[in-house]
Motif scaffolding. Structure first.
Motif, PDB file in Angstrom:
ATOM      1  N   THR A  62       0.819  -1.219   0.000  1.00  0.00           N
ATOM      2  CA  THR A  62       0.000   0.000   0.000  1.00  0.00           C
ATOM      3  C   THR A  62       0.845   1.257   0.000  1.00  0.00           C
ATOM      4  O   THR A  62       0.360   2.332  -0.379  1.00  0.00           O
ATOM      5  N   GLU A  63       2.101   1.155   0.428  1.00  0.00           N
ATOM      6  CA  GLU A  63       2.997   2.300   0.421  1.00  0.00           C
ATOM      7  C   GLU A  63       3.683   2.472  -0.930  1.00  0.00           C
ATOM      8  O   GLU A  63       4.045   3.589  -1.322  1.00  0.00           O
ATOM      9  N   VAL A  64       3.843   1.375  -1.640  1.00  0.00           N
ATOM     10  CA  VAL A  64       4.563   1.403  -2.909  1.00  0.00           C
ATOM     11  C   VAL A  64       3.665   1.845  -4.057  1.00  0.00           C
ATOM     12  O   VAL A  64       4.094   2.581  -4.953  1.00  0.00           O
ATOM     13  N   PHE A  65       2.387   1.417  -4.017  1.00  0.00           N
ATOM     14  CA  PHE A  65       1.517   1.620  -5.179  1.00  0.00           C
ATOM     15  C   PHE A  65       0.408   2.626  -4.913  1.00  0.00           C
ATOM     16  O   PHE A  65      -0.230   2.620  -3.863  1.00  0.00           O
ATOM     17  N   GLU A  66       0.203   3.485  -5.911  1.00  0.00           N
ATOM     18  CA  GLU A  66      -0.937   4.383  -5.967  1.00  0.00           C
ATOM     19  C   GLU A  66      -1.692   4.103  -7.264  1.00  0.00           C
ATOM     20  O   GLU A  66      -1.139   3.532  -8.208  1.00  0.00           O
ATOM     21  N   GLU A  67      -2.940   4.523  -7.320  1.00  0.00           N
ATOM     22  CA  GLU A  67      -3.780   4.190  -8.467  1.00  0.00           C
ATOM     23  C   GLU A  67      -3.180   4.691  -9.786  1.00  0.00           C
ATOM     24  O   GLU A  67      -3.280   4.015 -10.820  1.00  0.00           O
ATOM     25  N   LYS A  68      -2.531   5.844  -9.758  1.00  0.00           N
ATOM     26  CA  LYS A  68      -1.997   6.402 -11.006  1.00  0.00           C
ATOM     27  C   LYS A  68      -0.931   5.505 -11.631  1.00  0.00           C
ATOM     28  O   LYS A  68      -0.715   5.541 -12.854  1.00  0.00           O
ATOM     29  N   GLN A  69      -0.244   4.689 -10.817  1.00  0.00           N
ATOM     30  CA  GLN A  69       0.786   3.819 -11.366  1.00  0.00           C
ATOM     31  C   GLN A  69       0.208   2.725 -12.247  1.00  0.00           C
ATOM     32  O   GLN A  69       0.883   2.210 -13.136  1.00  0.00           O
ATOM     33  N   PHE A  70      -1.054   2.382 -12.008  1.00  0.00           N
ATOM     34  CA  PHE A  70      -1.663   1.308 -12.796  1.00  0.00           C
ATOM     35  C   PHE A  70      -2.005   1.758 -14.207  1.00  0.00           C
ATOM     36  O   PHE A  70      -2.301   0.927 -15.068  1.00  0.00           O
ATOM     37  N   ASP A  71      -1.958   3.071 -14.471  1.00  0.00           N
ATOM     38  CA  ASP A  71      -2.124   3.552 -15.839  1.00  0.00           C
ATOM     39  C   ASP A  71      -0.992   3.046 -16.731  1.00  0.00           C
ATOM     40  O   ASP A  71      -1.171   2.867 -17.937  1.00  0.00           O
ATOM     41  N   ARG A  72       0.193   2.832 -16.110  1.00  0.00           N
ATOM     42  CA  ARG A  72       1.338   2.312 -16.863  1.00  0.00           C
ATOM     43  C   ARG A  72       1.346   0.792 -16.933  1.00  0.00           C
ATOM     44  O   ARG A  72       1.992   0.206 -17.799  1.00  0.00           O
ATOM     45  N   LEU A  73       0.638   0.166 -16.012  1.00  0.00           N
ATOM     46  CA  LEU A  73       0.702  -1.290 -15.913  1.00  0.00           C
ATOM     47  C   LEU A  73      -0.452  -1.953 -16.649  1.00  0.00           C
ATOM     48  O   LEU A  73      -1.119  -2.861 -16.136  1.00  0.00           O
ATOM     49  N   GLU A  74      -0.695  -1.510 -17.857  1.00  0.00           N
ATOM     50  CA  GLU A  74      -1.765  -2.099 -18.652  1.00  0.00           C
ATOM     51  C   GLU A  74      -1.299  -3.412 -19.275  1.00  0.00           C
ATOM     52  O   GLU A  74      -0.118  -3.594 -19.561  1.00  0.00           O
ATOM     53  N   GLY A  75      -2.240  -4.322 -19.451  1.00  0.00           N
ATOM     54  CA  GLY A  75      -1.886  -5.568 -20.120  1.00  0.00           C
ATOM     55  C   GLY A  75      -2.640  -6.751 -19.543  1.00  0.00           C
ATOM     56  O   GLY A  75      -3.289  -6.670 -18.501  1.00  0.00           O
ATOM     57  N   HIS A  76      -2.504  -7.879 -20.236  1.00  0.00           N
ATOM     58  CA  HIS A  76      -3.235  -9.098 -19.880  1.00  0.00           C
ATOM     59  C   HIS A  76      -2.403 -10.036 -19.009  1.00  0.00           C
ATOM     60  O   HIS A  76      -2.895 -11.078 -18.576  1.00  0.00           O
ATOM     61  N   GLY A  77      -1.147  -9.672 -18.760  1.00  0.00           N
ATOM     62  CA  GLY A  77      -0.276 -10.509 -17.936  1.00  0.00           C
ATOM     63  C   GLY A  77       0.482  -9.665 -16.932  1.00  0.00           C
ATOM     64  O   GLY A  77       0.877  -8.527 -17.227  1.00  0.00           O
ATOM     65  N   ALA A  78       0.673 -10.203 -15.724  1.00  0.00           N
ATOM     66  CA  ALA A  78       1.443  -9.490 -14.704  1.00  0.00           C
ATOM     67  C   ALA A  78       1.965 -10.500 -13.693  1.00  0.00           C
ATOM     68  O   ALA A  78       1.330 -11.519 -13.414  1.00  0.00           O
ATOM     69  N   ILE A  79       3.137 -10.204 -13.145  1.00  0.00           N
ATOM     70  CA  ILE A  79       3.654 -10.964 -12.014  1.00  0.00           C
ATOM     71  C   ILE A  79       4.104  -9.971 -10.943  1.00  0.00           C
ATOM     72  O   ILE A  79       4.465  -8.832 -11.255  1.00  0.00           O
ATOM     73  N   GLY A  80       4.060 -10.403  -9.687  1.00  0.00           N
ATOM     74  CA  GLY A  80       4.429  -9.511  -8.605  1.00  0.00           C
ATOM     75  C   GLY A  80       5.114 -10.244  -7.474  1.00  0.00           C
ATOM     76  O   GLY A  80       5.163 -11.483  -7.435  1.00  0.00           O
ATOM     77  N   HIS A  81       5.628  -9.460  -6.521  1.00  0.00           N
ATOM     78  CA  HIS A  81       6.486 -10.003  -5.470  1.00  0.00           C
ATOM     79  C   HIS A  81       6.410  -9.098  -4.247  1.00  0.00           C
ATOM     80  O   HIS A  81       6.400  -7.877  -4.362  1.00  0.00           O
ATOM     81  N   VAL A  82       6.310  -9.710  -3.058  1.00  0.00           N
ATOM     82  CA  VAL A  82       6.526  -8.996  -1.804  1.00  0.00           C
ATOM     83  C   VAL A  82       7.722  -9.628  -1.128  1.00  0.00           C
ATOM     84  O   VAL A  82       7.893 -10.847  -1.155  1.00  0.00           O
ATOM     85  N   ARG A  83       8.543  -8.809  -0.502  1.00  0.00           N
ATOM     86  CA  ARG A  83       9.871  -9.243  -0.108  1.00  0.00           C
ATOM     87  C   ARG A  83      10.183  -8.915   1.334  1.00  0.00           C
ATOM     88  O   ARG A  83       9.832  -7.853   1.835  1.00  0.00           O
ATOM     89  N   TYR A  84      10.859  -9.870   1.985  1.00  0.00           N
ATOM     90  CA  TYR A  84      11.491  -9.605   3.265  1.00  0.00           C
ATOM     91  C   TYR A  84      12.993  -9.582   3.035  1.00  0.00           C
ATOM     92  O   TYR A  84      13.551 -10.520   2.460  1.00  0.00           O
ATOM     93  N   ALA A  85      13.670  -8.546   3.484  1.00  0.00           N
ATOM     94  CA  ALA A  85      15.108  -8.417   3.271  1.00  0.00           C
ATOM     95  C   ALA A  85      15.859  -8.783   4.537  1.00  0.00           C
ATOM     96  O   ALA A  85      15.600  -8.251   5.600  1.00  0.00           O
ATOM     97  N   THR A  86      16.826  -9.696   4.420  1.00  0.00           N
ATOM     98  CA  THR A  86      17.693  -9.999   5.543  1.00  0.00           C
ATOM     99  C   THR A  86      18.736  -8.908   5.669  1.00  0.00           C
ATOM    100  O   THR A  86      18.881  -8.047   4.811  1.00  0.00           O
ATOM    101  N   GLN A  87      19.500  -8.945   6.740  1.00  0.00           N
ATOM    102  CA  GLN A  87      20.520  -7.925   6.977  1.00  0.00           C
ATOM    103  C   GLN A  87      21.493  -7.873   5.798  1.00  0.00           C
ATOM    104  O   GLN A  87      22.025  -8.881   5.371  1.00  0.00           O
TER     105      GLN A  87
END
Length: 470
Positions: A62-87
């Motif tokens: 919710t901090e990374v994405f705003e609705e306006k960013q989805f104007d660029r992410l048009e298309g029929h395919g998408a992949i995504g990732h949420v990440r935990y970073a170690t030290q």
């Protein structure tokens, strides 16, 4: 560093959609439901069949994405990732999906897991002239795929996967296809669903439910799935092996409403609590669980023992993820900000505190002290898993053996250190009984290396500490 109620962190979650006109939005909702698997970074890349466009950043989805960013992410395919970073593994450059562009097309990769031969592969690639831009294992795979550039892409992916050792659940995408792969031991969870004519892939089934997709099946160990406009196609890059899905997925990491290998997580945790009550009974007045992942086991313990279950600990869900801790005194305060005992429930009572694990012991000690400060007469700790004695090399941040309290202390010593009136852990046999197994023999079994020290894959000689994780 973030204040964590738990001492464990999962590596990440992956999600993908192919064949839906609103693929990026669906991926956002899917990642939101997988947020528990990683809170340090998030990213989505979408394709319209000709171009791939990426949006990613540090923080919660919710901090990374705003609705306006989805104007660029048009298309029929998408992949995504949420990440935990170690030290040492943080930074924008390591946030996934990673995308690699060339004159012959682009390839995006999202990965859950950890490659135990990553260092050896990096040395090999660098000796052959590759220049690595990140500290992520995922980039290694991209270079391995690119190295066999004269072959069709699927064959290059098969060759690259055959070189990997460890745990991995991959979702990859080109302009026209999505590829899905799970390591030969199936250490990480990965499921396939369908939404109309579109296919959906997710680390956990809870995300399929959130977007309205119908669960189809688990990805098989050693399987490579290709999804394109013609549908879903299955190939193998490894012979079928007995699956050893990570036991901690059932104990702690997965959401209670997810199903892993046909086993509901909440139900499995309740059975853990029941087995624990059988193995380590105690006279007490009330049972409470440490929110959130221990609630199911606490309910099972209460049902089996006949001791009433109560909400003796309340979690404050609005404490900032990155609460600043400039001193030890404020670090101690951080736990109090996230958990509060209910004095009216625990005062004057003999309390059974059910938790899922003890990693370093510091958090357990603080929670026990809070309960006693709130008037608990006795605090008896019951852990719904065996003692964590060994580090994980497959993508879970269980640190090194030296930092695991059970790795060098007896149960009685741990009890004294955390200030409990009694302490008991679930046995390995009890955990196995609680999780159960599907009928298919190839899907039978779990990885219990963090409890037993018996690793399901080769651990390479230079694997002293868990590798930098993706």
């Amino acid at each position: 560093m973030p204040t964590e109620i738990k001492g464990l962190n999962e590596e990440c979650g992956v999600f993908g959609v192919f064949g839906h006109e609103d693929a990026a939005h669906l991926t956002y909702y899917g990642l939101h439901s997988l947020q528990h698997r990683g809170q340090e970074g998030a990213g989505i890349i979408a394709t319209d069949g000709e171009q791939m466009r990426l949006e990613k950043g540090l923080g919660l989805i919710t901090e990374v994405f705003e609705e306006k960013q989805f104007d660029r992410l048009e298309g029929h395919g998408a992949i995504g990732h949420v990440r935990y970073a170690t030290q040492g593994g943080g930074g924008y450059e390591n946030v996934q999906p990673l995308v690699f562009r060339s004159q012959t097309g682009s390839l995006a990769l999202a990965h859950n897991g950890n490659l135990v031969n990553a260092h050896a592969l990096k040395h090999q690639l660098e000796a052959q002239g590759s220049i690595l831009q990140t500290t992520s294992d995922t980039e290694v795979v991209a270079h391995l795929i690119k190295r066999s550039g004269h072959l069709p892409l699927k064959e290059r992916i098969v060759q690259a996967l055959a070189m990997l050792k460890g745990a991995y659940a991959f979702v990859m995408m080109t302009e026209e296809k999505v590829f899905v792969a799970l390591d030969p031991k199936g250490l990480r969870p990965l499921s396939i669903g369908k939404l109309g004519d579109a296919y959906v892939v997710s680390s956990e089934t809870c995300a399929l439910d959130v977007v309205g997709a119908e669960y189809i099946r688990e990805v098989d160990p050693g399987e490579l799935i290709t999804i394109d406009k013609e549908g879903l196609h299955s190939d193998r890059f490894s012979e079928p092996l007995q699956r050893t899905l990570c036991s901690m997925e059932y104990v702690y990491f997965s959401r209670p409403d997810s199903n892993l290998d046909g086993v509901n997580v909440h139900s499995a945790r309740k059975r853990m609590g029941k087995e624990l009550a059988k193995e380590a009974p105690i006279e007490a007045d009330v049972v409470t669980g440490v929110p959130d992942s221990s609630i199911s086991a606490a309910i099972g313990f209460a049902e089996q023992s006949g001791i009433p279950y109560e909400l003796g600990l309340i979690k404050n869900r609005y404490v900032g993820r990155t609460f600043i801790q400039p001193s030890q005194e404020l670090r101690e305060q951080g736990v109090k900000m996230k958990l509060s005992p209910v004095r009216g429930i625990v005062e004057g009572k003999r309390v059974v505190m059910v938790d899922d694990s003890i990693v370093r012991g510091t958090t357990s000690r603080r929670i026990i002290q809070m309960l006693k400060d709130a008037g608990a007469k006795e605090v008896h700790v019951r852990i719904g898993a065996p003692p964590l004695k060994n580090p994980c090399y497959y993508g879970i941040d269980t640190s090194t053996k030296a930092e695991l309290i059970a790795g060098h202390h007896s149960v009685e010593e741990i009890r004294e250190m955390i200030g409990a009136d009694s302490l008991a852990f679930l046995s390995v046999e009890g955990l196995q009984e609680a999780i159960g197994s599907p009928q298919d023999s190839l899907r039978h079994g779990q990885c219990q290396a963090c409890f037993t020290g018996s690793y399901p894959t080769e651990i390479f000689p230079n694997t002293v500490h868990p590798y930098e994780k993706v």
